[in-house]
Design an enzyme around this catalytic site. Structure first.
Site, PDB file in Angstrom:
ATOM      1  NE  ARG A 141      -0.098   2.036   4.672  1.00  0.00           N
ATOM      2  CZ  ARG A 141       1.444   2.680   4.838  1.00  0.00           C
ATOM      3  NH1 ARG A 141       1.844   3.902   4.306  1.00  0.00           N
ATOM      4  NH2 ARG A 141       0.488   2.570   6.370  1.00  0.00           N
ATOM      5  CD  GLU A 240      -2.012   7.340   9.235  1.00  0.00           C
ATOM      6  OE1 GLU A 240      -0.700   8.268   8.751  1.00  0.00           O
ATOM      7  OE2 GLU A 240      -2.449   6.799   9.864  1.00  0.00           O
ATOM      8  CB  CYS A 286       2.012   9.556   9.739  1.00  0.00           C
ATOM      9  SG  CYS A 286       3.369   8.977  10.924  1.00  0.00           S
ATOM     10  CB  THR A 288       6.394   6.893   9.486  1.00  0.00           C
ATOM     11  OG1 THR A 288       4.865   6.852   9.421  1.00  0.00           O
ATOM     12  CG2 THR A 288       6.894   7.047  10.966  1.00  0.00           C
ATOM     13  NE  ARG A 324       2.328  -1.783  11.297  1.00  0.00           N
ATOM     14  CZ  ARG A 324       1.437  -0.867  10.361  1.00  0.00           C
ATOM     15  NH1 ARG A 324       1.831   0.445  11.699  1.00  0.00           N
ATOM     16  NH2 ARG A 324       1.474  -1.316  10.318  1.00  0.00           N
TER      17      ARG A 324
END
Length: 371
Positions: A141, A240, A286, A288, A324
């Site tokens: 993604r 997001e 973000c 990141t 994660r």
């Protein structure tokens, strides 16, 4: 006070100093944050000197330093603790973003520049787990932001609608394997929503980190999900980032997932202009997700390695991977299934990011077999 430069044109811009009320609120929040035991990168780099240099500034979209750091201030357990309230925040508040970017993206200095887009040879990436013993599913993604809009904390309700309408027009034009249907959250039945979430296709309303960043206002206005008939190609709208483009399927065939992903990104970017910086690559909410903005991941069963998480994380760090929980960041593993992805997205090409993830997962499977 010198005005900051715009992320795009490098001309001086900005809307001047913040109000006394805003300044007092920012000072109080910062002092309270300093009393926490946060291990976040914003705690590490937002020194009093840096804070004093940035506290008066406002971006071209009207965002302040507090708009960027409020999530980290309210959630001391954050790993990063900062979001960009809009694209120009990366320049206006560069004194805090640059060291955090350098730390997270493993040495990407403020003098460095992200390389040009390079998808590489799409036929060189193969199947991570041909026998299907370890990899449950594979996904690739990326986030993309649309020119002319701030990020979530600064979007107005009408801008949410505007972005959604733009994307509906773009997505309705996709053809072939990518052809599908857009489902707006506004008006979606609870049953449909829960089923899509259960299948890991649909995002939930923002977690506490996004809530604290003011990234969930006007929910569910302007949000939705697009997927093709086989649910192997998805686009999230206004979760997001403005858009998240996702290719996925069961098993470990990273090559097939990557080809579909590249095709989808190319088709979408022909029809909508996205934000890209000469220095930082694709700009997203973000830090990141700068650079390629690519996150290539697997859901993988590795019970032997996972019995010693310290060792697993050491192996992952060696290959620039991130471990994660099953449902992503801030979640636990379910059924012994972990989400493992590339960590580096900035300072390397798309092809290099995919290859780095491929090499790391192949090695993890090899070590799991021999454990």
């Amino acid at each position: 006070m010198a005005k900051a430069k715009c992320y795009k044109c490098e001309e001086k811009c900005g809307k001047g100093k913040i109000s006394l009320e805003e300044l007092q609120k920012l000072e109080m929040a910062y002092k309270a944050f300093l009393r926490t035991d946060s291990k976040s990168l914003v705690k590490k780099y937002l020194t009093r000197d840096v804070f004093d240099r940035l506290k008066y500034k406002r971006t071209t979209f009207g965002s302040t330093l507090l708009d960027c750091v409020q999530s980290g201030f309210e959630n001391p357990d954050s790993n990063i603790g900062i979001y960009a309230a809009d694209p120009s925040a990366y320049v206006v508040f560069a004194d805090i973003f640059n060291p955090i970017i350098q730390d997270y993206h493993i040495g990407f200095k403020k003098s460095d520049h992200h390389p040009a887009t390079d998808w590489g040879s799409l036929d060189k990436i193969g199947n991570l787990d041909p026998k299907g013993q370890y990899v449950v599913s594979t996904r690739v993604r990326c986030g993309r932001s649309i020119e002319g809009y701030p990020f979530n904390p600064s979007l107005t309700e009408s801008q949410y609608w505007d972005i959604e309408n733009k994307m509906i027009s773009v997505l309705n034009g996709l053809e072939g394997e990518l052809k599908g249907t857009y489902y707006p959250l506004n008006g979606m039945t609870k049953e449909t929503q829960e089923k899509l979430i259960e299948d890991h296709f649909l995002f939930k309303e923002g977690d506490r980190f996004l809530q604290a960043a003011n990234a969930c206002r006007y929910w569910p206005v302007g949000r939705g999900i697009y997927h093709n008939q086989t649910k192997t190609f998805l686009v999230w709208v206004n979760e997001e980032d403005h858009i998240r483009i996702i290719s996925l399927q069961p098993g470990g065939d990273l090559g097939a997932v990557y080809k579909r992903f590249v095709s989808g990104v190319a088709d979408i970017e022909k029809k909508v202009k996205v934000i890209k910086s000469d220095r930082l690559g694709y700009l997203n909410f973000c830090p990141t997700n700068l650079g390629t903005a690519i996150r290539a991941s697997v859901h993988i069963k590795i019970p032997k390695l996972a019995s010693n998480m310290t060792r697993l994380n050491e192996i992952a760090d060696r290959y620039h991977l991130q471990v994660r929980g099953t449902a992503g960041e801030h979640t636990e593993a379910k059924g012994g299934v972990y989400d493992i992805s590339n960590k580096r997205r900035l300072g390397l090409t798309e092809a290099e990011a995919i290859q780095e993830m491929y090499n790391g997962i192949v090695e993890i499977i090899k070590l799991e077999k021999s454990s």
